[in-house]
Design an enzyme around this catalytic site. Structure first.
Site, PDB file in Angstrom:
ATOM      1  N   THR A  50     -60.878 -89.575  -6.809  1.00  0.00           N
ATOM      2  CA  THR A  50     -59.876 -89.142  -5.845  1.00  0.00           C
ATOM      3  C   THR A  50     -60.136 -87.676  -5.549  1.00  0.00           C
ATOM      4  O   THR A  50     -60.627 -86.932  -6.415  1.00  0.00           O
ATOM      5  CB  THR A  50     -58.450 -89.383  -6.351  1.00  0.00           C
ATOM      6  OG1 THR A  50     -57.517 -89.015  -5.314  1.00  0.00           O
ATOM      7  CG2 THR A  50     -58.152 -88.614  -7.621  1.00  0.00           C
ATOM      8  N   GLN A 103     -58.655 -84.892  -5.264  1.00  0.00           N
ATOM      9  CA  GLN A 103     -58.109 -83.715  -5.942  1.00  0.00           C
ATOM     10  C   GLN A 103     -58.527 -83.614  -7.406  1.00  0.00           C
ATOM     11  O   GLN A 103     -58.053 -82.754  -8.138  1.00  0.00           O
ATOM     12  CB  GLN A 103     -56.575 -83.694  -5.823  1.00  0.00           C
ATOM     13  CG  GLN A 103     -55.810 -84.580  -6.809  1.00  0.00           C
ATOM     14  CD  GLN A 103     -55.614 -85.985  -6.314  1.00  0.00           C
ATOM     15  OE1 GLN A 103     -56.544 -86.612  -5.836  1.00  0.00           O
ATOM     16  NE2 GLN A 103     -54.394 -86.489  -6.457  1.00  0.00           N
ATOM     17  N   SER A 104     -59.442 -84.472  -7.852  1.00  0.00           N
ATOM     18  CA  SER A 104     -59.832 -84.494  -9.261  1.00  0.00           C
ATOM     19  C   SER A 104     -60.775 -83.341  -9.620  1.00  0.00           C
ATOM     20  O   SER A 104     -61.877 -83.253  -9.082  1.00  0.00           O
ATOM     21  CB  SER A 104     -60.528 -85.819  -9.585  1.00  0.00           C
ATOM     22  OG  SER A 104     -61.250 -85.735 -10.789  1.00  0.00           O
ATOM     23  N   PRO A 105     -60.383 -82.477 -10.571  1.00  0.00           N
ATOM     24  CA  PRO A 105     -61.284 -81.386 -10.957  1.00  0.00           C
ATOM     25  C   PRO A 105     -62.524 -81.889 -11.692  1.00  0.00           C
ATOM     26  O   PRO A 105     -63.600 -81.295 -11.591  1.00  0.00           O
ATOM     27  CB  PRO A 105     -60.417 -80.524 -11.884  1.00  0.00           C
ATOM     28  CG  PRO A 105     -59.417 -81.479 -12.458  1.00  0.00           C
ATOM     29  CD  PRO A 105     -59.125 -82.452 -11.351  1.00  0.00           C
ATOM     30  N   THR A 155     -64.096 -84.695 -11.112  1.00  0.00           N
ATOM     31  CA  THR A 155     -65.040 -85.169 -10.102  1.00  0.00           C
ATOM     32  C   THR A 155     -65.776 -83.994  -9.478  1.00  0.00           C
ATOM     33  O   THR A 155     -66.994 -84.046  -9.270  1.00  0.00           O
ATOM     34  CB  THR A 155     -64.306 -85.986  -9.020  1.00  0.00           C
ATOM     35  OG1 THR A 155     -63.522 -87.011  -9.640  1.00  0.00           O
ATOM     36  CG2 THR A 155     -65.294 -86.631  -8.060  1.00  0.00           C
TER      37      THR A 155
END
Length: 201
Positions: free
Chosen positions: A10, A12-14, A16
């Site tokens: 997703t 907003q995943s840090p 990722t």
């Protein structure tokens, strides 16, 4: 035989963000076919036992910040652990990535992903803003029309299909890389993913 990887995340995943560039390099070096599959983790979490960040225990929230700092320093990737625009609604950014992947292919989607992730975690930009998403498209050299197209019913259907595919695959966190049914969860599992890709090739 080239590997096929389903890349679930997703926007907003840090985690990722921290793994994205390494994953892209790894996939390209392996000649892997990647399906870029942004998913709605607001629907993934309830069926997988996960909790959105604000509902997690204070100890877990505090340790998350420690780990983000550690990995940012270890990987030498700039990251603001408490950015201005976070938590942030990610659905519009996710749909935009899905629209670009469908119209322009995985490489274009990779480029936009990197820009979107960096916007949150380096640049203090609001990825829930249509203006910001339009700016990111332009910065990536992608057609402005993709923003309007991302609101089409067909893109929403793709987003929902990605989410259901993640659930069906047993995905519970972001990022997750699924190769021939085997899940590799988290940017800190990329070494294991690389071994898997080598075994296939």
């Amino acid at each position: 035989m080239a590997a096929a990887i389903d890349y679930y995340f997703t926007a907003q995943s840090p985690w990722t963000y921290l793994g994205h560039d390494r994953f892209v390099r790894m996939a390209r070096e392996a000649g892997a076919q990647v399906r870029v599959r942004p998913a709605d983790y607001g629907k993934v979490f309830p069926v997988s036992g996960g909790l959105p960040l604000p509902k997690r225990a204070p100890q877990r929230q505090a340790y998350r910040l420690v780990e983000l700092r550690r990995f940012s320093q270890f990987l030498d990737i700039p990251l603001n652990v408490q950015p201005k625009h976070f938590p942030v609604a990610a659905d519009d950014a996710n749909r935009l990535i899905a629209a670009v992947e469908g119209a322009d292919g995985a490489d274009a989607a990779f480029k936009l992903c990197g820009a979107v992730f960096g916007a949150v975690w380096r640049q203090e930009r609001d990825i829930a803003s249509a203006q910001v998403l339009g700016e990111l498209l332009a910065e990536c050299g992608l057609p402005a029309a993709r923003l309007e197209q991302s609101r089409d019913a067909s893109v929403q259907q793709t987003y929902e299909a990605n989410t259901q595919a993640a659930i069906d695959a047993g995905v519970f966190g972001a990022p997750s890389y699924v190769v021939h049914g085997e899940i590799f969860w988290g940017q800190d599992r990329l070494d294991f993913l690389e071994r898997k890709l080598r075994s296939i090739n």
